[in-house]
Design a protein around this motif. Structure first.
Motif, PDB file in Angstrom:
ATOM      1  N   VAL A   1      24.982 -66.880  29.356  1.00 55.74           N
ATOM      2  CA  VAL A   1      25.814 -68.063  29.624  1.00 55.74           C
ATOM      3  C   VAL A   1      26.076 -68.818  28.323  1.00 55.74           C
ATOM      4  O   VAL A   1      27.210 -69.184  28.023  1.00 55.74           O
ATOM      5  CB  VAL A   1      25.141 -69.005  30.649  1.00 55.74           C
ATOM      6  CG1 VAL A   1      25.909 -70.316  30.754  1.00 55.74           C
ATOM      7  CG2 VAL A   1      25.067 -68.339  32.009  1.00 55.74           C
TER       8      VAL A   1
ATOM      9  N   MET B   1      28.562 -67.338  26.090  1.00 51.31           N
ATOM     10  CA  MET B   1      29.959 -67.549  26.503  1.00 51.31           C
ATOM     11  C   MET B   1      30.594 -68.719  25.748  1.00 51.31           C
ATOM     12  O   MET B   1      31.807 -68.790  25.618  1.00 51.31           O
ATOM     13  CB  MET B   1      30.028 -67.808  28.004  1.00 51.31           C
ATOM     14  CG  MET B   1      29.885 -66.540  28.814  1.00 51.31           C
ATOM     15  SD  MET B   1      29.800 -66.880  30.574  1.00 51.31           S
ATOM     16  CE  MET B   1      30.037 -65.213  31.223  1.00 51.31           C
ATOM     17  N   GLY B   2      29.761 -69.612  25.259  1.00 53.91           N
ATOM     18  CA  GLY B   2      30.282 -70.704  24.446  1.00 53.91           C
ATOM     19  C   GLY B   2      30.907 -70.212  23.148  1.00 53.91           C
ATOM     20  O   GLY B   2      31.724 -70.895  22.550  1.00 53.91           O
TER      21      GLY B   2
ATOM     22  N   TYR C   1      32.537 -67.185  22.913  1.00 52.94           N
ATOM     23  CA  TYR C   1      33.602 -66.205  23.175  1.00 52.94           C
ATOM     24  C   TYR C   1      34.921 -66.560  22.482  1.00 52.94           C
ATOM     25  O   TYR C   1      35.586 -65.700  21.926  1.00 52.94           O
ATOM     26  CB  TYR C   1      33.865 -66.071  24.687  1.00 52.94           C
ATOM     27  CG  TYR C   1      32.952 -65.105  25.397  1.00 52.94           C
ATOM     28  CD1 TYR C   1      31.738 -64.730  24.839  1.00 52.94           C
ATOM     29  CD2 TYR C   1      33.307 -64.565  26.632  1.00 52.94           C
ATOM     30  CE1 TYR C   1      30.896 -63.857  25.497  1.00 52.94           C
ATOM     31  CE2 TYR C   1      32.466 -63.680  27.297  1.00 52.94           C
ATOM     32  CZ  TYR C   1      31.268 -63.333  26.725  1.00 52.94           C
ATOM     33  OH  TYR C   1      30.441 -62.466  27.381  1.00 52.94           O
ATOM     34  N   GLY C   2      35.275 -67.838  22.568  1.00 44.41           N
ATOM     35  CA  GLY C   2      36.577 -68.261  22.032  1.00 44.41           C
ATOM     36  C   GLY C   2      36.730 -68.003  20.546  1.00 44.41           C
ATOM     37  O   GLY C   2      37.845 -67.858  20.050  1.00 44.41           O
TER      38      GLY C   2
ATOM     39  N   ARG D   1      34.538 -59.427  22.052  1.00 45.48           N
ATOM     40  CA  ARG D   1      33.459 -60.424  22.182  1.00 45.48           C
ATOM     41  C   ARG D   1      32.120 -59.861  21.696  1.00 45.48           C
ATOM     42  O   ARG D   1      31.108 -59.940  22.404  1.00 45.48           O
ATOM     43  CB  ARG D   1      33.325 -60.913  23.631  1.00 45.48           C
ATOM     44  CG  ARG D   1      34.613 -61.253  24.339  1.00 45.48           C
ATOM     45  CD  ARG D   1      35.333 -62.428  23.753  1.00 45.48           C
ATOM     46  NE  ARG D   1      36.668 -62.566  24.370  1.00 45.48           N
ATOM     47  CZ  ARG D   1      37.691 -63.140  23.765  1.00 45.48           C
ATOM     48  NH1 ARG D   1      37.576 -63.648  22.561  1.00 45.48           N
ATOM     49  NH2 ARG D   1      38.854 -63.229  24.377  1.00 45.48           N
TER      50      ARG D   1
ATOM     51  N   PRO E   1      29.045 -60.295  19.465  1.00 44.40           N
ATOM     52  CA  PRO E   1      28.425 -61.400  18.760  1.00 44.40           C
ATOM     53  C   PRO E   1      28.102 -61.041  17.313  1.00 44.40           C
ATOM     54  O   PRO E   1      27.561 -59.970  17.051  1.00 44.40           O
ATOM     55  CB  PRO E   1      27.129 -61.655  19.541  1.00 44.40           C
ATOM     56  CG  PRO E   1      27.111 -60.697  20.661  1.00 44.40           C
ATOM     57  CD  PRO E   1      28.201 -59.716  20.506  1.00 44.40           C
TER      58      PRO E   1
ATOM     59  N   PHE F   1      24.068 -75.049  30.629  1.00 44.03           N
ATOM     60  CA  PHE F   1      25.498 -75.273  30.392  1.00 44.03           C
ATOM     61  C   PHE F   1      25.734 -76.268  29.255  1.00 44.03           C
ATOM     62  O   PHE F   1      26.736 -76.192  28.546  1.00 44.03           O
ATOM     63  CB  PHE F   1      26.198 -75.710  31.685  1.00 44.03           C
ATOM     64  CG  PHE F   1      26.385 -74.573  32.627  1.00 44.03           C
ATOM     65  CD1 PHE F   1      27.468 -73.720  32.492  1.00 44.03           C
ATOM     66  CD2 PHE F   1      25.461 -74.301  33.619  1.00 44.03           C
ATOM     67  CE1 PHE F   1      27.622 -72.629  33.326  1.00 44.03           C
ATOM     68  CE2 PHE F   1      25.610 -73.215  34.462  1.00 44.03           C
ATOM     69  CZ  PHE F   1      26.699 -72.378  34.317  1.00 44.03           C
TER      70      PHE F   1
ATOM     71  N   ARG G   1      25.525 -74.246  26.247  1.00 45.46           N
ATOM     72  CA  ARG G   1      26.778 -73.515  26.028  1.00 45.46           C
ATOM     73  C   ARG G   1      27.778 -74.391  25.263  1.00 45.46           C
ATOM     74  O   ARG G   1      28.437 -73.933  24.336  1.00 45.46           O
ATOM     75  CB  ARG G   1      27.378 -73.087  27.380  1.00 45.46           C
ATOM     76  CG  ARG G   1      28.647 -72.273  27.230  1.00 45.46           C
ATOM     77  CD  ARG G   1      29.156 -71.763  28.554  1.00 45.46           C
ATOM     78  NE  ARG G   1      29.783 -72.823  29.351  1.00 45.46           N
ATOM     79  CZ  ARG G   1      30.343 -72.627  30.541  1.00 45.46           C
ATOM     80  NH1 ARG G   1      30.351 -71.426  31.078  1.00 45.46           N
ATOM     81  NH2 ARG G   1      30.888 -73.626  31.187  1.00 45.46           N
TER      82      ARG G   1
ATOM     83  N   GLN H   1      29.191 -73.875  21.439  1.00 38.53           N
ATOM     84  CA  GLN H   1      30.644 -73.829  21.190  1.00 38.53           C
ATOM     85  C   GLN H   1      31.022 -74.682  19.978  1.00 38.53           C
ATOM     86  O   GLN H   1      32.077 -74.500  19.389  1.00 38.53           O
ATOM     87  CB  GLN H   1      31.364 -74.328  22.446  1.00 38.53           C
ATOM     88  CG  GLN H   1      32.849 -74.042  22.473  1.00 38.53           C
ATOM     89  CD  GLN H   1      33.516 -74.706  23.664  1.00 38.53           C
ATOM     90  OE1 GLN H   1      32.956 -74.767  24.761  1.00 38.53           O
ATOM     91  NE2 GLN H   1      34.720 -75.213  23.455  1.00 38.53           N
TER      92      GLN H   1
END
Lengths: 290, 254
Positions: free
Chosen positions: B103, B106-107, B109-110, B116, B118, B155, B158, B162
């Motif tokens: 999870v 996923m922060g 990914y952008g 994707r 890492p 979260f 995350r 990001q």
């Protein structure tokens, strides 16, 4: 007696392999099962079981029209598969009817259209093989199409594996970090239509939805890791296909039905004995209570 | 003049309207936030709090008005990883087969390539983020096995991973344990000092008084907006909650 001939496991497995059509059926069905199994983890997590049912039924008129016009049937199926989803979206947005109702009425409408078209277009379309699949009678051109579509779906899913997982899990976050959610939505729908097209050769239109949801559901009960879920889903789908085809060969049963029944039994097994999520939690039987 | 003005604001929403198939969810809403500001978003259920968030993240399109994030469009804010969204616990399928590590990753990914994969820096960012929310012991725990507070912290991690400069948090304090609440409060102060901008929705009025420099009271549109000490008055709160007195809502001291 006849039954004695497969009392040895060896001949049970090798005898069917002497037939050319059986080798082809086993290979093609395994490929199709792998593709559907791969997609299955996404569909079950996204909650698209009913959507899978809708798309797979809606491809029927496309298959019939494509046959009548001499086009590849996958093309027709694809157009009607995606078309049905667009229509579902449109009706849902423009009316007050609830989504599951719209899905139900659109796909049955398409399916009925397909059946009517079969009866009207006098050609050599075998309704039985569309409805129930005919992995044993697959033609060479069908083999080529199936391989092509399967590879396409596997490549697409592999490239966008993580994005699709994120899309199923948290589309809002995907959008926030600049990932094209609209594209992923239609990518998943496209893969669904394509998988339905190849799946219907194995088990037919009516049962193809099982190929798209049962392996995923089984895997969901067995693991808490997404990657493992995909692997288990693919493996259980392939194993079911092999079991289904062998059983149908030896006992002279409908092949498509046998494959899906094998999947259902594997699911039931997981439902009862999955280590964490099964009713009897097999782990406890081995490890004992702590 | 106007463009220079934009530069000073992290978030600038001007007269935004959102409707879902003709049904108005939010109209004529304005908001301006600067770096280092914490703003509370307060309103009833259905008052448009989540819609406001959705508009700022670009998850829904606005039908009127203008949104500028750091002086640029929402689209380029998405590309630049400027905004992080921390969802409500209820907004997440907590049976999804995914671990804390996944999870938080996923922060990143952008800012990764299309597969994707890492990089070293992504792994480090995820490690650091998980450490900041004190979940290092739960790296590979499936989110289904976490408590509500631990899930909230996942979260939050995350969003930290990001490296967004704007954090939108939907009910960050609902359904969390005391420890998580304390940890989140401490993180808010750190974020503020780092110059991040925070917009959080909450039902808990005590939290608004405690953390929020500014408060935005909404009921389909802005009822009141400004410094918490000035705007967060019993009269305004009563208007926001459709005439129910704040005594009834939060007890007599309010």
């Amino acid at each position: 007696m006849e039954l004695c001939s497969f009392l040895t496991l060896d001949s049970f497995i090798t005898d069917p392999l002497t037939h050319d059509f059986m080798r082809k059926a086993l290979l093609m069905s395994s490929l199709v099962a792998a593709v559907c199994g791969f997609l299955s983890s996404y569909l079950t997590l996204k909650g698209w079981a009913l959507m899978g049912d809708a798309v797979s039924h809606s491809v029927m008129p496309g298959v019939v029209v494509a046959y009548a016009l001499g086009l590849p049937f996958s093309l027709g199926a694809f157009i009607f598969g995606v078309g049905s989803v667009a229509l579902i979206g449109f009706i849902k947005q423009k009316s007050r009817v609830k989504e599951d109702t719209v899905i139900g009425l659109v796909f049955t409408g398409f399916f009925a259209l397909g059946i009517v078209l079969v009866s009207k277009i006098k050609s050599n379309i075998d309704l039985h093989s569309i409805l129930f699949g005919s992995p044993l009678g697959i033609s060479l051109s069908d083999v080529k199409q199936t391989i092509f579509i399967s590879l396409l779906v596997v490549i697409l899913l592999s490239i966008f594996r993580k994005d699709l997982m994120l899309y199923c899990f948290d589309p809002r976050h995907a959008k926030t970090v600049g990932i094209n959610v609209f594209f992923l939505h239609y990518l998943l729908l496209t893969c669904l239509s394509l998988a339905a097209v190849v799946g219907l050769q194995s088990v037919g239109i009516i049962l193809v939805v099982a190929m798209l949801i049962t392996p995923g559901a089984t895997a969901y009960l067995l693991t808490d890791k997404f990657d493992n879920m995909t692997v288990i889903s693919v493996l259980s789908a392939i194993i079911s296909s092999l079991i289904g085809i062998y059983v149908s060969f030896w006992f002279d049963l409908e092949t498509g039905g046998s494959i899906v029944l094998a999947q259902t039994f594997i699911f039931l097994f997981a439902f009862l004995f999955a280590p964490r999520y099964g009713i009897f939690k097999l782990k406890k039987l081995f490890v004992g209570y702590k | 003049m106007e463009t220079i003005n934009f530069q000073n604001f992290r978030i600038e929403a001007e007269n935004i309207c959102v409707d879902y198939n003709g049904k108005v969810a939010l109209y004529d809403a304005n908001l301006r936030l600067q770096p280092g500001q914490i703003c509370g978003l307060v309103g009833m259920n259905g008052a448009g709090k989540t819609t406001f968030f959705n508009a700022l993240t670009g998850f829904v399109n606005i039908s009127k008005g203008k949104i500028r994030i750091n002086g640029e469009s929402v689209r380029s804010a998405q590309k630049d990883q400027t905004i992080a969204y921390v969802p409500q616990n209820e907004g997440i399928d907590n049976q999804f087969p995914i671990s804390v590590w996944d999870v938080v990753m996923m922060g990143r990914y952008g800012s990764m390539n299309i597969f994707r994969c890492p990089r070293e820096s992504d792994v480090q960012a995820v490690k650091d983020a998980i450490e900041r929310v004190d979940l290092t012991d739960h790296l590979s725990t499936p989110i289904g096995n976490l408590s509500g507070g631990q899930r909230k912290r996942t979260f939050l991690a995350r969003a930290i991973a990001q490296r967004a400069s704007i954090l939108l948090l939907d009910e960050p304090f609902s359904g969390v344990d005391i420890r998580t609440e304390k940890l989140i409060s401490e993180l808010f102060i750190q974020f503020k000092n780092e110059g991040k901008t925070i917009l959080l929705s909450t039902h808990d009025m005590i939290h608004v008084r405690e953390f929020c420099d500014l408060v935005l009271l909404i009921n389909k549109t802005v009822v009141a907006y400004g410094e918490t000490s000035e705007v967060f008055t019993p009269e305004n709160i009563t208007t926001t909650f459709g005439g129910i007195s704040p005594d009834f809502l939060f007890g007599p001291e309010s």
